[in-house]
Structures are given as C-alpha cells and as structure tokens.
Write an enzyme that holds these catalytic residues in place. Structure first.
Site, short mmCIF file in Angstrom:
data_model
loop_
_atom_site.label_atom_id
_atom_site.label_comp_id
_atom_site.label_asym_id
_atom_site.label_seq_id
_atom_site.Cartn_x
_atom_site.Cartn_y
_atom_site.Cartn_z
N TYR A 9 0.85 -1.33 0.01
CA TYR A 9 0.03 0.01 -0.12
C TYR A 9 0.98 1.04 0.19
O TYR A 9 0.86 2.29 -0.68
CB TYR A 9 -0.82 -0.11 1.18
CG TYR A 9 -1.68 1.26 1.59
CD1 TYR A 9 -2.53 1.59 0.62
CD2 TYR A 9 -1.38 2.18 2.27
CE1 TYR A 9 -3.36 2.95 0.60
CE2 TYR A 9 -2.01 3.37 2.50
CZ TYR A 9 -3.07 3.84 1.74
OH TYR A 9 -3.64 4.90 1.86
N GLU A 31 -10.89 5.79 6.24
CA GLU A 31 -9.97 6.53 6.88
C GLU A 31 -11.14 7.04 8.18
O GLU A 31 -10.60 6.97 9.40
CB GLU A 31 -9.92 8.15 6.44
CG GLU A 31 -8.63 8.03 5.58
CD GLU A 31 -7.23 7.43 5.90
OE1 GLU A 31 -7.04 7.38 7.18
OE2 GLU A 31 -6.41 7.09 5.04
N TRP A 39 -4.23 1.06 11.08
CA TRP A 39 -4.39 1.20 9.51
C TRP A 39 -4.34 -0.21 8.96
O TRP A 39 -5.11 -0.55 8.07
CB TRP A 39 -3.34 2.10 8.83
CG TRP A 39 -3.54 2.25 7.33
CD1 TRP A 39 -3.19 1.79 6.15
CD2 TRP A 39 -5.17 2.80 6.63
NE1 TRP A 39 -3.45 2.11 5.33
CE2 TRP A 39 -4.75 2.47 5.32
CE3 TRP A 39 -6.17 3.14 7.32
CZ2 TRP A 39 -5.95 2.99 4.60
CZ3 TRP A 39 -7.26 3.44 6.26
CH2 TRP A 39 -6.92 3.36 5.14
#
Length: 184
Positions: A9, A31, A39
């Site tokens: 990512y 988010e 994350w």
C-alpha cells in the site's frame, strides 16, 4: 515491522494523486472506519469493505437506510461499529449533493489544496503533522455539508492517502516518484 499489505500500500498507492470520485469516497469511508484503530486493521479488511459497500457506488449507497447496517455487520468482515457503517450511507447522500454542486467529489475536495498536490519535505516522522489548516477547513466544510466521521485528523489522513499531500519522507524513494507522478 510492516506487514506485506502495508508495504505494498505504501509503495504503490499511499500519497499517489487520485481524483476518482469512487476512490475518494472509498478513502473517506476507510479513514473514518480507521479512527481509533490501526491502518493495518482496515487494510486487511479492504476487500470486505468493497463488497459490503457495493464497490463504493455512491448513487447506490445513497439509497440505503440504517436497516442495511445489520446485514453488513452480520455478513462482512468490517469494523462492527454501527455509527461508522451508517455514516457511509449518510456520507453517500452528502457526496451526491457535492457532486451536484461542484460537478465531482474531486472538485469539492481538491479545492483545499488548490487542485494541486502539496509536496512536503519532511526529514523525520516527528515532523509530519496530524492535521493542518487545510484539513481543518476540509473537516468544517464536510461537516457543514452533512458528512460524519470527518474530523480534522481523519481529513488529513485522507489527504495523505489520496495524494493531496506528499508526506513521504525525503529519504523514502516514493517521495520523488510521487512528485514526478510515477507509480511503481
């Protein structure tokens, strides 16, 4: 140590300019879902989020009501927070309004960086802010337009993710690639 999914990512997606309304809506959703979590927790569920939220089809999501929340909780490996799940449908309706008003979600959101990425030149992680004046303005704007889970820190993380700001450290090979618009 970063997990392989996080490394991929970072190397191929984070901080790369993207102005697709679908992609932008996906990252507003992710988010917001990440708030209070790592994350990695969100990234490993990304495909489940895409399935649960109809590949972020804004028009389709705008039609859903809160009765869809239980089906998503029971049927998909997403964060089981009813408020965060419900916010996706609410935010889709708000996004449609922005699209009608600005022509695209990208036009509405990229205005906070004057439609051009901001290339920062950070030397260390400690220098990178968690919010900026631009993310505060975006947060206020989105809240005023009816969005949920769009605080200033979430907005800044969103801005980093979609390439509005390049917060790769100058020592990271991605920093220059992002400036040059290259994708590895």
């Amino acid at each position: 140590m970063k997990q392989p999914i996080e490394r991929e990512y970072h190397d191929k997606e984070w901080g790369r300019v993207n102005k697709s309304d679908t992609y932008l809506f996906e990252f507003l959703t992710l988010e917001g879902a990440q708030a209070g979590l790592s994350w990695y927790t969100i990234l490993k569920r990304r495909e489940a989020y895409r399935a649960a939220f109809d590949n972020y089809d804004i028009a389709r999501l705008a039609l859903y009501e809160d009765d869809r929340v239980e089906a998503i909780i029971g049927g998909y490996d997403v964060i089981k927070h009813r408020g965060k799940i419900s916010s996706v449908f609410n935010n889709a309706r708000a996004a449609q309004q922005l699209i009608n008003e600005y022509g695209s979600l990208a036009n509405a959101l990229w205005q906070f960086v004057e439609h051009q990425p901001v290339n920062n030149h950070w030397q260390s992680m400690e220098e990178i802010p968690t919010s900026t004046e631009a993310s505060k303005q975006m947060s206020r704007f989105l809240k005023k337009k009816g969005f949920k889970f769009v605080g200033e820190t979430i907005c800044y993380a969103f801005m980093q993710a979609v390439g509005m700001v390049n917060d790769h450290l100058v020592t990271c090979y991605c920093h220059q690639e992002v400036i040059e618009g290259k994708i590895k």
